[in-house]
Design a protein around this motif. Structure first.
Motif, PDB file in Angstrom:
ATOM      1  N   THR A  91      26.877  34.623  35.748  1.00  0.00           N
ATOM      2  CA  THR A  91      26.296  33.687  36.711  1.00  0.00           C
ATOM      3  C   THR A  91      27.369  32.742  37.233  1.00  0.00           C
ATOM      4  OG1 THR A  91      24.098  33.792  35.720  1.00  0.00           O
ATOM      5  CG2 THR A  91      24.635  31.808  36.994  1.00  0.00           C
ATOM      6  N   ALA A  92      27.556  32.757  38.552  1.00  0.00           N
ATOM      7  CA  ALA A  92      28.617  31.969  39.170  1.00  0.00           C
ATOM      8  C   ALA A  92      28.541  32.154  40.679  1.00  0.00           C
ATOM      9  CB  ALA A  92      29.994  32.423  38.675  1.00  0.00           C
ATOM     10  N   LYS A  93      29.326  31.358  41.380  1.00  0.00           N
ATOM     11  CA  LYS A  93      29.523  31.606  42.802  1.00  0.00           C
ATOM     12  C   LYS A  93      30.769  32.490  42.916  1.00  0.00           C
ATOM     13  CE  LYS A  93      28.778  29.384  47.194  1.00  0.00           C
ATOM     14  NZ  LYS A  93      28.471  28.107  47.884  1.00  0.00           N
ATOM     15  N   TYR A  94      30.626  33.555  43.679  1.00  0.00           N
ATOM     16  CA  TYR A  94      31.705  34.521  43.831  1.00  0.00           C
ATOM     17  C   TYR A  94      32.333  34.352  45.208  1.00  0.00           C
ATOM     18  CZ  TYR A  94      30.393  36.896  39.548  1.00  0.00           C
ATOM     19  OH  TYR A  94      30.154  37.190  38.230  1.00  0.00           O
ATOM     20  N   TYR A  95      33.645  34.295  45.203  1.00  0.00           N
ATOM     21  CA  TYR A  95      34.397  34.079  46.438  1.00  0.00           C
ATOM     22  C   TYR A  95      35.355  35.236  46.658  1.00  0.00           C
ATOM     23  CZ  TYR A  95      32.988  29.189  45.839  1.00  0.00           C
ATOM     24  OH  TYR A  95      32.270  28.023  45.686  1.00  0.00           O
ATOM     25  N   CYS A  96      35.513  35.656  47.897  1.00  0.00           N
ATOM     26  CA  CYS A  96      36.602  36.579  48.178  1.00  0.00           C
ATOM     27  C   CYS A  96      37.758  35.809  48.790  1.00  0.00           C
ATOM     28  CB  CYS A  96      36.175  37.768  49.027  1.00  0.00           C
ATOM     29  SG  CYS A  96      35.962  37.489  50.769  1.00  0.00           S
ATOM     30  N   ALA A  97      38.940  36.343  48.596  1.00  0.00           N
ATOM     31  CA  ALA A  97      40.171  35.680  49.001  1.00  0.00           C
ATOM     32  C   ALA A  97      41.144  36.715  49.531  1.00  0.00           C
ATOM     33  CB  ALA A  97      40.789  34.951  47.819  1.00  0.00           C
ATOM     34  N   ALA A  98      41.950  36.306  50.486  1.00  0.00           N
ATOM     35  CA  ALA A  98      42.968  37.183  51.053  1.00  0.00           C
ATOM     36  C   ALA A  98      44.338  36.576  50.820  1.00  0.00           C
ATOM     37  CB  ALA A  98      42.731  37.383  52.550  1.00  0.00           C
ATOM     38  N   ALA A  99      45.252  37.405  50.352  1.00  0.00           N
ATOM     39  CA  ALA A  99      46.607  36.934  50.075  1.00  0.00           C
ATOM     40  C   ALA A  99      47.516  38.140  49.914  1.00  0.00           C
ATOM     41  CB  ALA A  99      46.620  36.092  48.802  1.00  0.00           C
ATOM     42  N   PRO A 100      48.820  37.937  49.966  1.00  0.00           N
ATOM     43  CA  PRO A 100      49.717  39.039  49.634  1.00  0.00           C
ATOM     44  C   PRO A 100      49.441  39.520  48.212  1.00  0.00           C
ATOM     45  CG  PRO A 100      50.908  37.261  50.684  1.00  0.00           C
ATOM     46  CD  PRO A 100      49.530  36.748  50.404  1.00  0.00           C
ATOM     47  N   PRO A 101      49.633  40.803  47.949  1.00  0.00           N
ATOM     48  CA  PRO A 101      49.321  41.322  46.612  1.00  0.00           C
ATOM     49  C   PRO A 101      50.033  40.562  45.495  1.00  0.00           C
ATOM     50  CG  PRO A 101      49.716  43.125  48.134  1.00  0.00           C
ATOM     51  CD  PRO A 101      50.039  41.871  48.867  1.00  0.00           C
ATOM     52  N   GLU A 102      51.277  40.171  45.730  1.00  0.00           N
ATOM     53  CA  GLU A 102      52.008  39.482  44.658  1.00  0.00           C
ATOM     54  C   GLU A 102      51.406  38.116  44.360  1.00  0.00           C
ATOM     55  OE1 GLU A 102      53.198  40.659  47.492  1.00  0.00           O
ATOM     56  OE2 GLU A 102      54.406  39.154  48.562  1.00  0.00           O
ATOM     57  N   THR A 103      50.761  37.514  45.337  1.00  0.00           N
ATOM     58  CA  THR A 103      50.098  36.222  45.106  1.00  0.00           C
ATOM     59  C   THR A 103      48.861  36.410  44.240  1.00  0.00           C
ATOM     60  OG1 THR A 103      50.892  35.322  47.197  1.00  0.00           O
ATOM     61  CG2 THR A 103      48.973  34.252  46.207  1.00  0.00           C
ATOM     62  N   LEU A 104      48.039  37.413  44.571  1.00  0.00           N
ATOM     63  CA  LEU A 104      46.850  37.644  43.749  1.00  0.00           C
ATOM     64  C   LEU A 104      47.212  38.114  42.353  1.00  0.00           C
ATOM     65  CD1 LEU A 104      44.301  39.183  46.280  1.00  0.00           C
ATOM     66  CD2 LEU A 104      44.505  36.838  45.481  1.00  0.00           C
ATOM     67  N   ALA A 105      48.371  38.747  42.217  1.00  0.00           N
ATOM     68  CA  ALA A 105      48.794  39.226  40.900  1.00  0.00           C
ATOM     69  C   ALA A 105      49.188  38.081  39.977  1.00  0.00           C
ATOM     70  CB  ALA A 105      49.963  40.203  41.049  1.00  0.00           C
ATOM     71  N   THR A 106      49.614  36.977  40.556  1.00  0.00           N
ATOM     72  CA  THR A 106      50.138  35.877  39.737  1.00  0.00           C
ATOM     73  C   THR A 106      49.277  34.622  39.773  1.00  0.00           C
ATOM     74  OG1 THR A 106      51.538  35.196  41.600  1.00  0.00           O
ATOM     75  CG2 THR A 106      52.509  36.681  39.958  1.00  0.00           C
ATOM     76  N   SER A 107      48.391  34.514  40.740  1.00  0.00           N
ATOM     77  CA  SER A 107      47.591  33.292  40.877  1.00  0.00           C
ATOM     78  C   SER A 107      46.198  33.544  40.324  1.00  0.00           C
ATOM     79  CB  SER A 107      47.530  32.879  42.345  1.00  0.00           C
ATOM     80  OG  SER A 107      46.866  31.635  42.491  1.00  0.00           O
ATOM     81  N   LEU A 108      46.087  33.588  39.003  1.00  0.00           N
ATOM     82  CA  LEU A 108      44.820  33.961  38.378  1.00  0.00           C
ATOM     83  C   LEU A 108      43.737  32.903  38.565  1.00  0.00           C
ATOM     84  CD1 LEU A 108      46.090  35.587  35.075  1.00  0.00           C
ATOM     85  CD2 LEU A 108      45.721  36.625  37.311  1.00  0.00           C
ATOM     86  N   ASP A 109      44.113  31.695  38.925  1.00  0.00           N
ATOM     87  CA  ASP A 109      43.118  30.662  39.213  1.00  0.00           C
ATOM     88  C   ASP A 109      42.983  30.407  40.708  1.00  0.00           C
ATOM     89  OD1 ASP A 109      45.192  27.764  38.374  1.00  0.00           O
ATOM     90  OD2 ASP A 109      45.472  29.403  39.784  1.00  0.00           O
ATOM     91  N   GLY A 110      43.717  31.155  41.513  1.00  0.00           N
ATOM     92  CA  GLY A 110      43.606  31.051  42.953  1.00  0.00           C
ATOM     93  C   GLY A 110      44.305  29.872  43.586  1.00  0.00           C
ATOM     94  N   GLN A 111      45.094  29.124  42.820  1.00  0.00           N
ATOM     95  CA  GLN A 111      45.720  27.913  43.345  1.00  0.00           C
ATOM     96  C   GLN A 111      46.655  28.208  44.510  1.00  0.00           C
ATOM     97  OE1 GLN A 111      45.355  24.654  42.673  1.00  0.00           O
ATOM     98  NE2 GLN A 111      43.755  24.990  41.167  1.00  0.00           N
ATOM     99  N   SER A 112      47.271  29.387  44.497  1.00  0.00           N
ATOM    100  CA  SER A 112      48.243  29.723  45.542  1.00  0.00           C
ATOM    101  C   SER A 112      47.618  30.487  46.706  1.00  0.00           C
ATOM    102  CB  SER A 112      49.376  30.553  44.940  1.00  0.00           C
ATOM    103  OG  SER A 112      50.032  29.848  43.911  1.00  0.00           O
ATOM    104  N   VAL A 113      46.311  30.644  46.685  1.00  0.00           N
ATOM    105  CA  VAL A 113      45.629  31.416  47.726  1.00  0.00           C
ATOM    106  C   VAL A 113      45.170  30.479  48.832  1.00  0.00           C
ATOM    107  CG1 VAL A 113      43.639  32.872  48.225  1.00  0.00           C
ATOM    108  CG2 VAL A 113      44.871  33.141  46.064  1.00  0.00           C
ATOM    109  N   ASN A 114      45.433  30.883  50.072  1.00  0.00           N
ATOM    110  CA  ASN A 114      45.117  30.011  51.214  1.00  0.00           C
ATOM    111  C   ASN A 114      43.849  30.393  51.961  1.00  0.00           C
ATOM    112  OD1 ASN A 114      47.419  28.374  50.901  1.00  0.00           O
ATOM    113  ND2 ASN A 114      48.681  29.892  51.956  1.00  0.00           N
ATOM    114  N   HIS A 115      43.410  31.631  51.819  1.00  0.00           N
ATOM    115  CA  HIS A 115      42.283  32.096  52.627  1.00  0.00           C
ATOM    116  C   HIS A 115      41.106  32.461  51.733  1.00  0.00           C
ATOM    117  CE1 HIS A 115      45.032  32.072  55.949  1.00  0.00           C
ATOM    118  NE2 HIS A 115      45.823  32.955  55.369  1.00  0.00           N
ATOM    119  N   TRP A 116      39.997  31.782  51.981  1.00  0.00           N
ATOM    120  CA  TRP A 116      38.798  31.940  51.162  1.00  0.00           C
ATOM    121  C   TRP A 116      37.562  32.124  52.032  1.00  0.00           C
ATOM    122  CZ3 TRP A 116      39.197  32.142  45.949  1.00  0.00           C
ATOM    123  CH2 TRP A 116      40.359  31.642  45.369  1.00  0.00           C
TER     124      TRP A 116
END
Length: 126
Positions: A91-116
């Motif tokens: 149970t949670a709110k689910y968000y999709c995000a767009a980023a370069p693959p290397e960003t999603l590979a390393t930003s497990l909390d989404g801090q480095s992701v700009n597009h939501w």
């Protein structure tokens, strides 16, 4: 302008299934990876899965492996997250995000992701 629109969230009983969709626009789909994050009330945002549209490579957090499947339809600029055997802790709110693959590979909390996207609510009852 990058836009991500999620849908598919719902109330479901434990053990049930849902398929979330994320429709992307405003960028070249194959240039980005698309990921799914979730945030429950009072908890940190966490990455669940992502897919690199260019080569189809995928990632899953350990506790969803075997139950969740991420897929991509480049013709529709859409990424799906099939969630089976859902548990109440999902149970949670689910968000999709767009980023370069290397960003999603390393930003497990989404801090480095700009597009939501705006998010879609998933509630699993016990």
């Amino acid at each position: 302008e990058v836009q991500l629109v999620e849908s598919g969230g719902d109330l479901v009983q434990a053990g049930g299934s849902l398929r979330l969709s994320c429709v992307a626009s405003g960028f070249t789909f194959d240039d980005y990876a698309i990921g799914w994050f979730r945030q429950a009330l009072g908890q940190e945002r966490q990455e669940i899965s992502y897919i690199s549209s260019s080569d189809g490579s995928t990632y899953y957090v350990s506790f969803v492996k075997g139950r969740f499947t991420i897929s991509s339809d480049s013709a529709k600029n859409t990424v799906y997250l099939q969630m089976n055997n859902l548990k109440p802790e999902a149970t949670a709110k689910y968000y999709c995000a767009a980023a370069p693959p290397e960003t999603l590979a390393t930003s497990l909390d989404g801090q480095s992701v700009n597009h939501w996207g705006q998010g879609t609510q998933v509630t699993v009852s016990s």
